[in-house]
Design a protein around this motif. Sequence first.
Motif, PDB file in Angstrom:
ATOM      1  N   CYS B  26       0.832  -1.208   0.000  1.00 20.12           N
ATOM      2  CA  CYS B  26       0.000   0.000   0.000  1.00 20.12           C
ATOM      3  C   CYS B  26       0.865   1.255   0.000  1.00 20.12           C
ATOM      4  CB  CYS B  26      -0.903   0.047   1.223  1.00 20.12           C
ATOM      5  SG  CYS B  26      -2.043  -1.320   1.300  1.00 20.12           S
ATOM      6  N   VAL B  27       1.958   1.199   0.760  1.00 23.45           N
ATOM      7  CA  VAL B  27       2.788   2.390   0.909  1.00 23.45           C
ATOM      8  C   VAL B  27       3.673   2.601  -0.311  1.00 23.45           C
ATOM      9  CG1 VAL B  27       4.478   3.559   2.388  1.00 23.45           C
ATOM     10  CG2 VAL B  27       2.796   2.038   3.397  1.00 23.45           C
ATOM     11  N   THR B  28       4.242   1.502  -0.825  1.00 19.95           N
ATOM     12  CA  THR B  28       5.159   1.625  -1.961  1.00 19.95           C
ATOM     13  C   THR B  28       4.633   0.833  -3.158  1.00 19.95           C
ATOM     14  OG1 THR B  28       6.392  -0.218  -1.069  1.00 19.95           O
ATOM     15  CG2 THR B  28       7.271   1.957  -0.590  1.00 19.95           C
ATOM     16  N   PRO B  29       3.822   1.471  -3.975  1.00 20.67           N
ATOM     17  CA  PRO B  29       3.305   0.765  -5.127  1.00 20.67           C
ATOM     18  C   PRO B  29       4.337   0.661  -6.264  1.00 20.67           C
ATOM     19  CG  PRO B  29       2.425   2.979  -5.063  1.00 20.67           C
ATOM     20  CD  PRO B  29       3.375   2.836  -3.900  1.00 20.67           C
ATOM     21  N   GLN B  30       5.599   1.011  -5.988  1.00 22.93           N
ATOM     22  CA  GLN B  30       6.603   1.117  -7.046  1.00 22.93           C
ATOM     23  C   GLN B  30       7.288  -0.213  -7.362  1.00 22.93           C
ATOM     24  OE1 GLN B  30       6.265   4.236  -7.701  1.00 22.93           O
ATOM     25  NE2 GLN B  30       5.714   5.147  -5.771  1.00 22.93           N
ATOM     26  N   GLY B  31       6.853  -1.309  -6.795  1.00 12.48           N
ATOM     27  CA  GLY B  31       7.493  -2.576  -7.121  1.00 12.48           C
ATOM     28  C   GLY B  31       8.476  -2.966  -6.047  1.00 12.48           C
ATOM     29  N   ASP B  32       9.753  -3.066  -6.417  1.00 11.20           N
ATOM     30  CA  ASP B  32      10.735  -3.613  -5.489  1.00 11.20           C
ATOM     31  C   ASP B  32      11.349  -2.592  -4.550  1.00 11.20           C
ATOM     32  OD1 ASP B  32      10.455  -6.178  -6.478  1.00 11.20           O
ATOM     33  OD2 ASP B  32      11.691  -5.677  -8.192  1.00 11.20           O
ATOM     34  N   GLY B  33      10.688  -1.501  -4.309  1.00  8.17           N
ATOM     35  CA  GLY B  33      11.190  -0.550  -3.338  1.00  8.17           C
ATOM     36  C   GLY B  33      12.001   0.569  -3.926  1.00  8.17           C
ATOM     37  N   PHE B  34      12.217   0.566  -5.234  1.00  4.11           N
ATOM     38  CA  PHE B  34      12.990   1.640  -5.843  1.00  4.11           C
ATOM     39  C   PHE B  34      12.055   2.719  -6.364  1.00  4.11           C
ATOM     40  CE2 PHE B  34      14.925   3.306  -9.880  1.00  4.11           C
ATOM     41  CZ  PHE B  34      15.826   4.148  -9.268  1.00  4.11           C
ATOM     42  N   VAL B  35      12.160   3.904  -5.793  1.00  2.00           N
ATOM     43  CA  VAL B  35      11.386   5.039  -6.271  1.00  2.00           C
ATOM     44  C   VAL B  35      12.354   5.908  -7.060  1.00  2.00           C
ATOM     45  CG1 VAL B  35       9.958   6.995  -5.633  1.00  2.00           C
ATOM     46  CG2 VAL B  35       9.906   4.922  -4.247  1.00  2.00           C
ATOM     47  N   ALA B  36      12.247   5.862  -8.371  1.00  2.00           N
ATOM     48  CA  ALA B  36      13.174   6.611  -9.217  1.00  2.00           C
ATOM     49  C   ALA B  36      13.023   8.107  -8.940  1.00  2.00           C
ATOM     50  CB  ALA B  36      12.903   6.311 -10.678  1.00  2.00           C
ATOM     51  N   PRO B  37      14.075   8.761  -8.431  1.00  2.00           N
ATOM     52  CA  PRO B  37      13.927  10.195  -8.135  1.00  2.00           C
ATOM     53  C   PRO B  37      13.833  11.019  -9.422  1.00  2.00           C
ATOM     54  CG  PRO B  37      16.179   9.481  -7.699  1.00  2.00           C
ATOM     55  CD  PRO B  37      15.417   8.259  -8.098  1.00  2.00           C
ATOM     56  N   ALA B  52      16.122   9.793 -12.637  1.00  2.00           N
ATOM     57  CA  ALA B  52      17.431   9.167 -12.448  1.00  2.00           C
ATOM     58  C   ALA B  52      17.255   7.662 -12.272  1.00  2.00           C
ATOM     59  CB  ALA B  52      18.126   9.778 -11.234  1.00  2.00           C
ATOM     60  N   VAL B  53      17.669   6.907 -13.274  1.00  2.00           N
ATOM     61  CA  VAL B  53      17.496   5.448 -13.243  1.00  2.00           C
ATOM     62  C   VAL B  53      18.810   4.766 -13.609  1.00  2.00           C
ATOM     63  CG1 VAL B  53      15.018   5.402 -13.644  1.00  2.00           C
ATOM     64  CG2 VAL B  53      16.530   5.545 -15.599  1.00  2.00           C
ATOM     65  N   ALA B  54      19.901   5.166 -12.958  1.00  2.00           N
ATOM     66  CA  ALA B  54      21.238   4.660 -13.303  1.00  2.00           C
ATOM     67  C   ALA B  54      21.257   3.146 -13.433  1.00  2.00           C
ATOM     68  CB  ALA B  54      22.236   5.086 -12.236  1.00  2.00           C
ATOM     69  N   GLY B  55      21.803   2.688 -14.543  1.00  2.00           N
ATOM     70  CA  GLY B  55      21.953   1.263 -14.765  1.00  2.00           C
ATOM     71  C   GLY B  55      20.771   0.610 -15.456  1.00  2.00           C
ATOM     72  N   ALA B  56      19.695   1.363 -15.695  1.00  2.00           N
ATOM     73  CA  ALA B  56      18.519   0.778 -16.346  1.00  2.00           C
ATOM     74  C   ALA B  56      18.842   0.459 -17.807  1.00  2.00           C
ATOM     75  CB  ALA B  56      17.332   1.722 -16.255  1.00  2.00           C
ATOM     76  N   ASP B  57      18.356  -0.689 -18.249  1.00  2.00           N
ATOM     77  CA  ASP B  57      18.560  -1.122 -19.616  1.00  2.00           C
ATOM     78  C   ASP B  57      17.673  -0.269 -20.546  1.00  2.00           C
ATOM     79  OD1 ASP B  57      18.646  -2.421 -22.014  1.00  2.00           O
ATOM     80  OD2 ASP B  57      18.252  -4.422 -21.198  1.00  2.00           O
ATOM     81  N   PRO B  58      18.273   0.481 -21.496  1.00  2.00           N
ATOM     82  CA  PRO B  58      17.458   1.359 -22.343  1.00  2.00           C
ATOM     83  C   PRO B  58      16.432   0.599 -23.183  1.00  2.00           C
ATOM     84  CG  PRO B  58      19.749   1.311 -23.093  1.00  2.00           C
ATOM     85  CD  PRO B  58      19.698   0.597 -21.787  1.00  2.00           C
ATOM     86  N   GLU B  59      16.748  -0.652 -23.505  1.00  2.00           N
ATOM     87  CA  GLU B  59      15.823  -1.463 -24.321  1.00  2.00           C
ATOM     88  C   GLU B  59      14.529  -1.758 -23.561  1.00  2.00           C
ATOM     89  OE1 GLU B  59      16.793  -3.137 -27.479  1.00  2.00           O
ATOM     90  OE2 GLU B  59      18.243  -1.493 -27.399  1.00  2.00           O
ATOM     91  N   LYS B  60      14.619  -1.740 -22.239  1.00  2.00           N
ATOM     92  CA  LYS B  60      13.451  -2.132 -21.442  1.00  2.00           C
ATOM     93  C   LYS B  60      12.749  -0.953 -20.786  1.00  2.00           C
ATOM     94  CE  LYS B  60      15.133  -6.778 -20.679  1.00  2.00           C
ATOM     95  NZ  LYS B  60      15.928  -7.623 -19.792  1.00  2.00           N
ATOM     96  N   LEU B  61      13.141   0.259 -21.160  1.00  2.00           N
ATOM     97  CA  LEU B  61      12.467   1.433 -20.594  1.00  2.00           C
ATOM     98  C   LEU B  61      11.130   1.608 -21.305  1.00  2.00           C
ATOM     99  CD1 LEU B  61      15.292   4.117 -20.205  1.00  2.00           C
ATOM    100  CD2 LEU B  61      13.926   3.107 -18.371  1.00  2.00           C
ATOM    101  N   GLU B  62      10.095   1.827 -20.525  1.00  2.00           N
ATOM    102  CA  GLU B  62       8.764   2.034 -21.103  1.00  2.00           C
ATOM    103  C   GLU B  62       8.231   3.366 -20.620  1.00  2.00           C
ATOM    104  OE1 GLU B  62       6.088  -1.199 -20.281  1.00  2.00           O
ATOM    105  OE2 GLU B  62       7.697  -2.627 -20.710  1.00  2.00           O
TER     106      GLU B  62
END
Lengths: 129, 139
Positions: B26-37, B52-62
């Motif tokens: 309920c508190v963190t609907p962002q998945g695994d706890g990472f809130v992209a600043p 800021a999503v350092a390390g994110a795979d550009p192919e999988k960005l939606e």
Amino acid sequence: MTTTIERRESKPARTTANLPTVTPRADVWETAEAAHLAIELPGVPKDGLDLSIESDRLTLTATSKDVTPDGRELRAEWRPTRYQRTFLLTEDADKSGIEAALRHGLLAIRIPRRAEKRPRSIPVSVATD
Amino acid sequence: MMFLTQRDGLAPLGWLRDEMDRLFECVTPQGDGFVAPLTLHETESAFEARIAVAGADPEKLEIGVEGNVLHVAGEREGMPDDAQRRFTAERFAGHFERALELPAAVAADEVQAHYRDGILTVTLPKAAEARPRRITVQV
């Protein structure tokens, strides 16, 4: 002359010196052959990164590029940052073989283990009659 | 026998864990706890969000826009499976997502995104009706 100085002082100077310094998030793990570090440096271009080794200390200093867009700021959950972190290397580390790659704001460092320190499996010969 | 005893003993804790999971969902609907600043800037004609999503795979960005809400989702790789000894684990890996409500309507067809050095920049031009207009005074 006075006016010029006042103007210069009133403008917020965005230099490396007055950026906040933070410790970047990192993962550190080992395999039999090497130690690996994955360090998050969002906004840091290749020329904003400095890696140095002094004795048994591997130090990284990085500065994210300031590309603040025009317009009114509505939200700011992060800001241009100066990153700094030091890792201690053990005597197992092969300092001459360290490799580093910066990709999509993630710095990957590989520190090979000195060959003589790697775990070896000793071949056992089976005696036959 | 010992194994069964342990399972029974842990049952109440299992219930508590499920409750805790539900609470944190309920508190963190962002998945695994990472809130992209992110940062958000506004000009007369557009919004600019920088995430800021350092390390994110550009192919999988939606990136998606629905009404005046921007949705961003992606994946980040964690430590590999062959990592034998894990000394430090500070990064969030796996799926992440973030939604941001913009204060005005945007032209979804004209949204542009750019990924560089781990920063995702999304430019969202305002919808025509949301832009400031000059009204000519008839004399």
